[in-house]
Design a protein around this motif. Structure first.
Motif, PDB file in Angstrom:
ATOM      1  N   ASP A  44      51.934  45.299  35.574  1.00 27.87           N
ATOM      2  CA  ASP A  44      50.984  45.412  34.469  1.00 27.87           C
ATOM      3  C   ASP A  44      49.562  45.341  35.001  1.00 27.87           C
ATOM      4  N   LYS A  45      48.857  46.470  34.950  1.00 27.70           N
ATOM      5  CA  LYS A  45      47.473  46.548  35.416  1.00 27.70           C
ATOM      6  C   LYS A  45      46.575  46.852  34.234  1.00 27.70           C
ATOM      7  N   SER A  46      45.557  46.019  34.042  1.00 30.95           N
ATOM      8  CA  SER A  46      44.686  46.184  32.879  1.00 30.95           C
ATOM      9  C   SER A  46      43.233  46.081  33.308  1.00 30.95           C
ATOM     10  N   SER A  47      42.432  47.054  32.882  1.00 28.78           N
ATOM     11  CA  SER A  47      41.021  47.078  33.249  1.00 28.78           C
ATOM     12  C   SER A  47      40.197  46.241  32.277  1.00 28.78           C
ATOM     13  N   ALA A  48      38.975  45.949  32.687  1.00 37.82           N
ATOM     14  CA  ALA A  48      38.105  45.105  31.876  1.00 37.82           C
ATOM     15  C   ALA A  48      37.628  45.836  30.633  1.00 37.82           C
ATOM     16  N   LEU A  49      37.702  45.142  29.499  1.00 38.18           N
ATOM     17  CA  LEU A  49      37.131  45.664  28.258  1.00 38.18           C
ATOM     18  C   LEU A  49      35.650  45.317  28.191  1.00 38.18           C
ATOM     19  N   SER A  50      35.330  44.109  28.590  1.00 33.86           N
ATOM     20  CA  SER A  50      33.943  43.653  28.671  1.00 33.86           C
ATOM     21  C   SER A  50      33.889  42.467  29.617  1.00 33.86           C
ATOM     22  N   GLY A  51      32.724  42.206  30.155  1.00 31.67           N
ATOM     23  CA  GLY A  51      32.605  41.076  31.058  1.00 31.67           C
ATOM     24  C   GLY A  51      31.245  41.007  31.698  1.00 31.67           C
ATOM     25  N   ASN A  52      31.114  40.101  32.656  1.00 33.88           N
ATOM     26  CA  ASN A  52      29.825  39.840  33.278  1.00 33.88           C
ATOM     27  C   ASN A  52      30.018  39.540  34.765  1.00 33.88           C
ATOM     28  N   LEU A  53      29.142  40.125  35.591  1.00 28.20           N
ATOM     29  CA  LEU A  53      29.154  39.896  37.035  1.00 28.20           C
ATOM     30  C   LEU A  53      27.774  39.396  37.448  1.00 28.20           C
ATOM     31  N   ILE A  54      27.743  38.279  38.159  1.00 30.20           N
ATOM     32  CA  ILE A  54      26.486  37.736  38.663  1.00 30.20           C
ATOM     33  C   ILE A  54      26.525  37.758  40.189  1.00 30.20           C
TER      34      ILE A  54
END
Length: 280
Positions: free
Chosen positions: A236-246
């Protein structure tokens, strides 16, 4: 009179087509059809190593192809006879490779002249980690300049970055701590170069992509584009719907980068409290 004119035009078109083809392949070239879609590389190399191994590679954007024969001499090389060592194709994060006894393929070296090599190839049934397959047909390479390579030097280059040797990535997956124990980093692309970092353990894998020239700052994560992330558990591989990278630090000279992240996948998995310290 009409028939004569038609015949003359047909012969003229045939001559014109032949001439244009000669002009098109005057320069070094490498191309093939991948499941029927044309792949023409803008960067291509033919490298001979000390043990006689020939490695031919081609890249175009985020796609790259590579195959290896046991010799650079004229002749036919086959996967089944183990005169072809490895075949691979990579597109973004997905890599297709040859498998013993399952992948069939042939490389024919037709000409070596003025330190340039030409030939043709085809491969059937390369597989990715999920069992998907692809095939190369009508492949050929033309007048690729032969370069000398030393295997030991390439291995040394891959091992010198202490930031990758000491890489770490931790996160919380739906509230459960994830400490990864296997790490990798890859730089890919030609015009727009990106960095892909992966970290895995027995329960899953986290992948994050960002531009190679990224500077410290705050960036939005999605399932595709310049800044993206995925979480994989089993098949099961799922991509990001929303998020944050610092990005907290990035040293392009030492190729060391660190930061934090969080994202929610399209399947509803919450990845939080992510921290990484990596090299590439």
């Amino acid at each position: 009179m009409i028939r004569i004119t038609t015949l003359f035009m047909a012969v003229f078109c045939l001559i014109l087509t032949s001439c244009s083809t000669d002009i098109e392949i005057n320069d070094p070239a490498l191309q093939t059809k991948i499941d029927g879609e044309l792949f023409r590389s803008s960067l291509k190399k033919a490298i001979i190593y000390d043990d006689g191994t020939l490695v031919i590679t081609g890249k175009e954007g985020e796609k790259s192809i590579s195959f290896t024969t046991t010799s650079p001499e004229l002749g036919t090389y086959k996967l089944g006879q183990k005169t072809i060592n490895t075949v691979s194709f990579q597109k973004e994060q997905v890599k297709f490779v040859s498998e013993d006894g399952k992948t069939e393929g042939t490389v024919v070296i037709t000409e070596i002249y003025n330190n340039e090599i030409s030939g043709n190839f085809h491969f059937d049934n390369l597989k990715d980690d999920n069992g998907n397959s692809m095939s190369f047909t009508n492949g050929w390479f033309y007048r690729l300049p032969l370069e000398n390579g030393i295997i030991e030097e390439e291995i040394l280059v891959e091992q010198v970055n202490p930031c990758l040797l000491n890489a770490s990535l931790t996160a919380s997956i739906d509230g459960t701590e994830m400490i990864t124990d296997d790490h990798s980093a890859q730089v890919y692309g030609v015009d727009e170069v990106s960095i892909l970092i992966k970290a895995t353990n027995d329960s899953g894998e986290i992948s994050i992509i960002f531009p190679a020239n990224v500077t410290p700052g705050n960036y939005s994560l999605t399932g595709s584009g310049d800044y993206s992330a995925t979480y994989t558990s089993g098949k099961d591989k799922s991509s990001a719907l929303s998020g944050n990278l610092i990005i907290t630090s990035h040293n392009a000279d030492t190729k060391c980068i660190s930061g934090s992240f969080e994202f929610e996948t399209r399947s509803g998995i919450i990845v939080s409290q992510g921290i990484f310290d990596f090299g590439y």
